[in-house]
Enzyme design. Structure first.
Site, PDB file in Angstrom:
ATOM      1  N   LYS A  22       0.838  -1.213   0.000  1.00 22.34           N
ATOM      2  CA  LYS A  22       0.000   0.000   0.000  1.00 22.34           C
ATOM      3  C   LYS A  22       0.865   1.251   0.000  1.00 22.34           C
ATOM      4  CE  LYS A  22      -1.761   1.635   4.029  1.00 22.34           C
ATOM      5  NZ  LYS A  22      -1.453   3.025   4.343  1.00 22.34           N
ATOM      6  N   ASN A  23       1.864   1.291   0.887  1.00 27.44           N
ATOM      7  CA  ASN A  23       2.621   2.532   1.089  1.00 27.44           C
ATOM      8  C   ASN A  23       3.653   2.803   0.004  1.00 27.44           C
ATOM      9  OD1 ASN A  23       1.049   2.982   3.252  1.00 27.44           O
ATOM     10  ND2 ASN A  23       2.540   2.306   4.772  1.00 27.44           N
ATOM     11  N   ARG A  93      -4.846  11.078   3.874  1.00 27.67           N
ATOM     12  CA  ARG A  93      -3.749  12.015   4.046  1.00 27.67           C
ATOM     13  C   ARG A  93      -2.637  11.782   3.036  1.00 27.67           C
ATOM     14  NH1 ARG A  93      -1.631  14.426   7.100  1.00 27.67           N
ATOM     15  NH2 ARG A  93       0.295  13.443   6.574  1.00 27.67           N
ATOM     16  N   CYS A 117      -5.067  12.600  11.916  1.00 30.92           N
ATOM     17  CA  CYS A 117      -5.926  11.402  11.873  1.00 30.92           C
ATOM     18  C   CYS A 117      -5.848  10.728  13.225  1.00 30.92           C
ATOM     19  CB  CYS A 117      -5.493  10.469  10.754  1.00 30.92           C
ATOM     20  SG  CYS A 117      -4.040   9.517  11.192  1.00 30.92           S
ATOM     21  N   ARG A 122       0.020  14.468  12.368  1.00 33.52           N
ATOM     22  CA  ARG A 122       0.433  14.260  10.959  1.00 33.52           C
ATOM     23  C   ARG A 122       0.766  15.587  10.273  1.00 33.52           C
ATOM     24  NH1 ARG A 122      -1.474   8.966   9.493  1.00 33.52           N
ATOM     25  NH2 ARG A 122       0.225   8.984   8.016  1.00 33.52           N
ATOM     26  N   LEU A 126       7.532  19.693   7.036  1.00 34.90           N
ATOM     27  CA  LEU A 126       8.788  19.332   6.370  1.00 34.90           C
ATOM     28  C   LEU A 126       8.605  19.278   4.853  1.00 34.90           C
ATOM     29  CD1 LEU A 126       9.907  16.500   8.833  1.00 34.90           C
ATOM     30  CD2 LEU A 126      10.630  18.908   8.835  1.00 34.90           C
ATOM     31  N   ASP A 305       3.994   0.576  12.187  1.00 32.93           N
ATOM     32  CA  ASP A 305       2.778  -0.041  11.663  1.00 32.93           C
ATOM     33  C   ASP A 305       2.577  -1.466  12.174  1.00 32.93           C
ATOM     34  OD1 ASP A 305       3.201   1.561   8.404  1.00 32.93           O
ATOM     35  OD2 ASP A 305       2.497   2.321  10.337  1.00 32.93           O
ATOM     36  N   ARG A 397      -8.920  -0.406   4.304  1.00 33.68           N
ATOM     37  CA  ARG A 397      -8.060   0.626   3.708  1.00 33.68           C
ATOM     38  C   ARG A 397      -6.708   0.063   3.296  1.00 33.68           C
ATOM     39  NH1 ARG A 397      -8.280   6.400   6.061  1.00 33.68           N
ATOM     40  NH2 ARG A 397      -6.786   6.468   4.352  1.00 33.68           N
TER      41      ARG A 397
HETATM   42  C1  EPZ Z   1       4.033   6.855   6.219  1.00 34.70           C
HETATM   43  O1  EPZ Z   1       3.259   7.926   6.775  1.00 34.70           O
HETATM   44  C2  EPZ Z   1       3.076   5.661   6.140  1.00 34.70           C
HETATM   45  N1  EPZ Z   1       1.926   6.014   5.347  1.00 34.70           N
HETATM   46  C3  EPZ Z   1       2.594   5.291   7.546  1.00 34.70           C
HETATM   47  O2  EPZ Z   1       1.803   4.112   7.443  1.00 34.70           O
HETATM   48  C4  EPZ Z   1       3.791   4.967   8.398  1.00 34.70           C
HETATM   49  O3  EPZ Z   1       3.366   4.725   9.709  1.00 34.70           O
HETATM   50  C5  EPZ Z   1       4.767   6.165   8.401  1.00 34.70           C
HETATM   51  O4  EPZ Z   1       5.140   6.504   7.055  1.00 34.70           O
HETATM   52  C6  EPZ Z   1       6.044   5.856   9.174  1.00 34.70           C
HETATM   53  O5  EPZ Z   1       6.644   4.718   8.694  1.00 34.70           O
HETATM   54  C7  EPZ Z   1       2.033   5.952   4.002  1.00 34.70           C
HETATM   55  O6  EPZ Z   1       3.075   5.678   3.426  1.00 34.70           O
HETATM   56  C8  EPZ Z   1       0.798   6.257   3.228  1.00 34.70           C
HETATM   57  P1  EPZ Z   1       6.040  10.361   8.260  1.00 34.70           P
HETATM   58  P2  EPZ Z   1       3.804   9.436   6.723  1.00 34.70           P
HETATM   59  O7  EPZ Z   1       5.973  11.554   7.403  1.00 34.70           O
HETATM   60  O8  EPZ Z   1       4.530   9.658   5.452  1.00 34.70           O
HETATM   61  C9  EPZ Z   1       5.984  13.726  11.693  1.00 34.70           C
HETATM   62  C10 EPZ Z   1      -0.083   2.745   7.736  1.00 34.70           C
HETATM   63  O9  EPZ Z   1      -0.568   2.231   8.755  1.00 34.70           O
HETATM   64  N2  EPZ Z   1       6.081  14.687  10.575  1.00 34.70           N
HETATM   65  O10 EPZ Z   1       7.280   9.557   8.255  1.00 34.70           O
HETATM   66  O11 EPZ Z   1       2.695  10.324   7.074  1.00 34.70           O
HETATM   67  C11 EPZ Z   1       4.591  13.065  11.723  1.00 34.70           C
HETATM   68  O12 EPZ Z   1       3.676  13.858  12.409  1.00 34.70           O
HETATM   69  C12 EPZ Z   1       0.404   4.201   7.766  1.00 34.70           C
HETATM   70  O13 EPZ Z   1       0.056   2.155   6.659  1.00 34.70           O
HETATM   71  C13 EPZ Z   1       6.221  16.036  10.864  1.00 34.70           C
HETATM   72  O14 EPZ Z   1       6.282  16.423  12.029  1.00 34.70           O
HETATM   73  O15 EPZ Z   1       4.832   9.365   7.947  1.00 34.70           O
HETATM   74  C14 EPZ Z   1       4.871  11.744  12.399  1.00 34.70           C
HETATM   75  O16 EPZ Z   1       4.816  11.880  13.778  1.00 34.70           O
HETATM   76  C15 EPZ Z   1       0.103   4.881   9.057  1.00 34.70           C
HETATM   77  N3  EPZ Z   1       6.284  16.910   9.832  1.00 34.70           N
HETATM   78  C16 EPZ Z   1       6.286  11.419  11.954  1.00 34.70           C
HETATM   79  O17 EPZ Z   1       6.870  12.633  11.467  1.00 34.70           O
HETATM   80  C17 EPZ Z   1       6.209  16.499   8.515  1.00 34.70           C
HETATM   81  O18 EPZ Z   1       6.253  17.339   7.597  1.00 34.70           O
HETATM   82  C18 EPZ Z   1       6.354  10.353  10.859  1.00 34.70           C
HETATM   83  O19 EPZ Z   1       5.651  10.807   9.756  1.00 34.70           O
HETATM   84  C19 EPZ Z   1       6.068  15.131   8.247  1.00 34.70           C
HETATM   85  C20 EPZ Z   1       5.996  14.227   9.290  1.00 34.70           C
END
Ligand code: EPZ
Length: 439
Positions: A22-23, A93, A117, A122, A126, A305, A397
Site C-alpha cells: 500500500k505505502n 492524508r 488522523c 500528521r 517538512l 505499523d 483501507r
Molecule cells: C508513512 O506515513 C506511512 N503512510 C505510515 O503508514 C507509516 O506509519 C509512516 O510513514 C512511518 O513509517 C504511508 O506511506 C501512506 P512520516 P507518513 O511523514 O509519510 C511527523 C499505515 O498504517 N512529521 O514519516 O505520514 C509526523 O507527524 C500508515 O500504513 C512532521 O512532524 O509518515 C509523524 O509523527 C500509518 N512533519 C512522523 O513525522 C512532517 O512534515 C512520521 O511521519 C512530516 C511528518
C-alpha cells in the site's frame, strides 16, 4: 456496515500470497503525474486507499483504468488540473504526495490542508519547507495549500525528521527540477527505494535511496513505465503475527525477508522459527511466546505499523513486555479494545507495559484505525469464543482480502452484515486448511 466475526482458537496452516505494498503503490501512482506517457502498474493491492487515490487522480484529469487482477493503466494527459479537492484529500492524508509532482509538472498546485488522523497530528511542515527551499511560494489560505513555482530548482534539504512522506514528495518534485537536490536525513524505508527505482525507470536520476542522503539530478522530462510494486512488508508482518499467536505454520508467498530484518529477529527472539527463502518467508511456531521490549523507530528500526499486531501477540507471552511508540503521538487508541478481549496493558505516555500470558476471550470490539483493527482480528484468532469487530472500513483501507486470506489457512473468520445474528453463523463450514508441504 460490515463486521468481521472470528471464532478463535484455530491453528493456522498454509500459504498466503502477499499483495503489493500500500505505502509504495500510493506514491508510485502519484509519480505518474510526472509524465504524459502511459504508466502501467502491476501487483497493485485491491484496497480502499488505492481506490481513493484513483479518484484523486481522476479529479486531476488523469485517465486511470483498472485492468485484470492487480494492474492499473494511468495516462496523465496534457490537460492536467492542479487542484486536489477537499472531499478526497480529507479521506486519505497520503494524497499529500501529489503536491510535489503537480508543482514539478505544472508549476502550481492547490491542495486541501490534510488534517490529523486517529494516530497523530500528521504535520506536513517538512514537505512545505523542502518545497520552499526548491523555490516554491506556498501560502495556506481558506484551508488550502496554494503552491506556485515557475520552475523548481535543486536545493540542499536537511530534514529535521526522516519523514517518509516528505522524502517522497521532495524526491518527486526534484526529479524535474533544475539542477541538483540533496535530501539529507532522508527516510530509508523500502517503499522509498521502490519509488526511486520506478522514477529511475521513468528516466529520472535518483541515487542514494535507502541511505540517509538522497541525491537527485533534475531532468527535463520523464517517460512512461511498466512497473511491478514490491510486496507489502506490513501485511507480511501482520500475518506472521497471526501465525505466531495461533501456534501455526504458515508460508508467505512473495514476501521479502530483507525488508523485515528487525521484525524477524524479534519473532525469533520470542520463540518462533522463521526461514527466509527467495520466494517467501516461512514461520513455524514452537508452542511458546516469550516477552520482549519493542521501540518503534524510522526504518531500519521497528516499524510503527506493526506495533499494534505485536501488542496483541505479546498479550499472550510468558512475562511482561514494554512497547514504546516513538513515531506517532497517538497510536495506542486500540489498546482499550484489546483490554476488552482480556489483554492486561498499562500505558504511561508513549510506553505500554503488556502483562503477558493471559488468555483472551472473544467480545464485541471496534477498529479505531487500520493497524489497530488488524491487531483486533489477530487477538480474535487467539481468543476463546467469538470476537465481533466493527468499523472494519479501517481494515479495508490497507489489507487486500484479509478475511479470505486468513480463512484459506484455517481461520474461522467471516465478514457479516451488522444485522446478522451471530448464533446463526455456522462456523464449522470454514474451508479446510491446506497443510503445508516440507520446504
Ligand atoms: C508513512 O506515513 C506511512 N503512510 C505510515 O503508514 C507509516 O506509519 C509512516 O510513514 C512511518 O513509517 C504511508 O506511506 C501512506 P512520516 P507518513 O511523514 O509519510 C511527523 C499505515 O498504517 N512529521 O514519516 O505520514 C509526523 O507527524 C500508515 O500504513 C512532521 O512532524 O509518515 C509523524 O509523527 C500509518 N512533519 C512522523 O513525522 C512532517 O512534515 C512520521 O511521519 C512530516 C511528518
Amino acid at each position: 456496515m460490515s463486521k468481521i466475526v472470528v471464532n478463535g482458537g484455530k491453528r493456522l496452516f498454509g500459504d498466503i500470497k502477499i499483495s503489493g505494498a500500500k505505502n509504495s503503490t500510493l506514491k508510485i501512482m502519484a509519480a505518474a503525474l510526472l509524465t504524459d506517457k502511459p504508466v502501467i502498474l502491476r501487483n497493485v493491492p485491491d484496497i480502499t486507499d488505492v481506490r481513493i487515490m484513483i479518484d484523486v487522480l481522476r479529479e486531476l484529469g488523469v485517465e486511470v483504468e483498472t485492468v485484470g487482477d492487480g494492474d492499473i493503466h494511468i495516462t496523465t494527459s496534457k490537460t492536467l488540473k492542479s487542484r486536489a479537492p477537499y472531499h478526497l484529500v480529507n479521506q486519505m492524508r497520503a494524497s499529500v504526495v501529489v503536491l510535489g509532482p503537480l508543482l514539478a509538472r505544472l508549476g502550481e498546485a492547490q491542495f486541501a490542508m490534510p488534517g490529523g488522523c486517529n494516530i497523530g497530528s500528521r504535520k506536513i511542515d517538512l514537505h512545505i519547507r523542502g518545497l520552499e527551499l526548491m523555490g516554491a511560494e506556498i501560502k495556506i489560505r481558506h484551508g488550502y495549500i496554494e503552491a506556485k513555482a515557475d520552475k523548481l530548482c535543486g536545493a540542499d534539504i536537511h530534514l529535521a525528521f526522516p519523514s517518509v512522506g516528505a522524502t517522497e514528495n521532495l524526491m518527486m518534485a526534484a526529479v524535474l527540477a533544475k539542477g541538483k537536490t540533496w535530501i539529507r536525513n532522508a527516510a530509508k524505508e523500502p517503499e522509498i527505494l521502490d519509488l526511486a527505482k520506478c522514477l529511475n525507470e521513468m528516466g529520472a536520476k535518483v541515487s542514494g535511496a535507502g541511505t540517509d542522503t538522497i541525491f537527485i539530478h533534475g531532468v527535463s522530462k520523464l517517460h512512461g513505465v511498466d512497473y511491478t510494486i514490491m510486496p507489502d512488508r506490513i501485511e507480511t508482518g501482520t500475518y506472521m503475527v497471526a501465525g505466531a499467536i495461533t501456534n501455526g505454520e504458515i508460508f508467505l508467498k512473495g514476501a521479502r525477508g530483507d525488508h523485515l530484518e528487525i521484525v524477524i529477529s524479534k519473532l525469533r527472539q520470542i520463540g518462533l522459527e522463521v526461514n527466509c527463502y527467495s520466494d517467501g518467508i516461512e514461520l513455524k511456531s514452537k508452542g511458546k511466546i516469550l516477552s520482549t521490549n519493542i521501540s518503534t523507530l524510522p526504518y531500519a528500526g521497528f516499524p510503527t505499523d506493526l506495533q499494534a499486531p505485536f501488542m496483541a501477540l505479546l498479550s499472550l507471552a510468558k512475562g511482561s513486555s514494554v512497547i514504546t511508540e516513538n513515531v506517532f503521538e497517538n497510536r495506542f487508541v486500540y489498546i482499550d479494545e484489546l483490554r476488552t478481549l482480556g489483554s492486561k496493558i498499562d500505558t504511561e505516555s508513549h510506553h505500554a507495559i503488556v502483562h503477558g500470558s493471559q488468555s483472551l476471550v472473544g467480545a464485541k470490539v471496534k477498529a479505531p484505525d487500520l493497524r489497530g483493527g488488524a491487531a483486533l482480528v489477530i487477538a480474535g484468532l487467539a481468543s476463546k469464543g467469538i470476537t465481533e469487530i466493527s468499523d472494519i472500513f479501517h481494515i479495508d483501507r490497507g489489507y487486500d482480502s484479509m478475511v479470505k486470506k486468513l480463512s484459506s489457512i484455517g481461520a474461522d473468520i467471516r465478514r457479516t452484515k451488522s444485522s446478522t445474528n451471530l448464533q446463526y453463523i455456522n462456523f464449522n463450514q470454514a474451508p479446510r486448511a491446506n497443510i503445508p508441504t516440507a520446504r
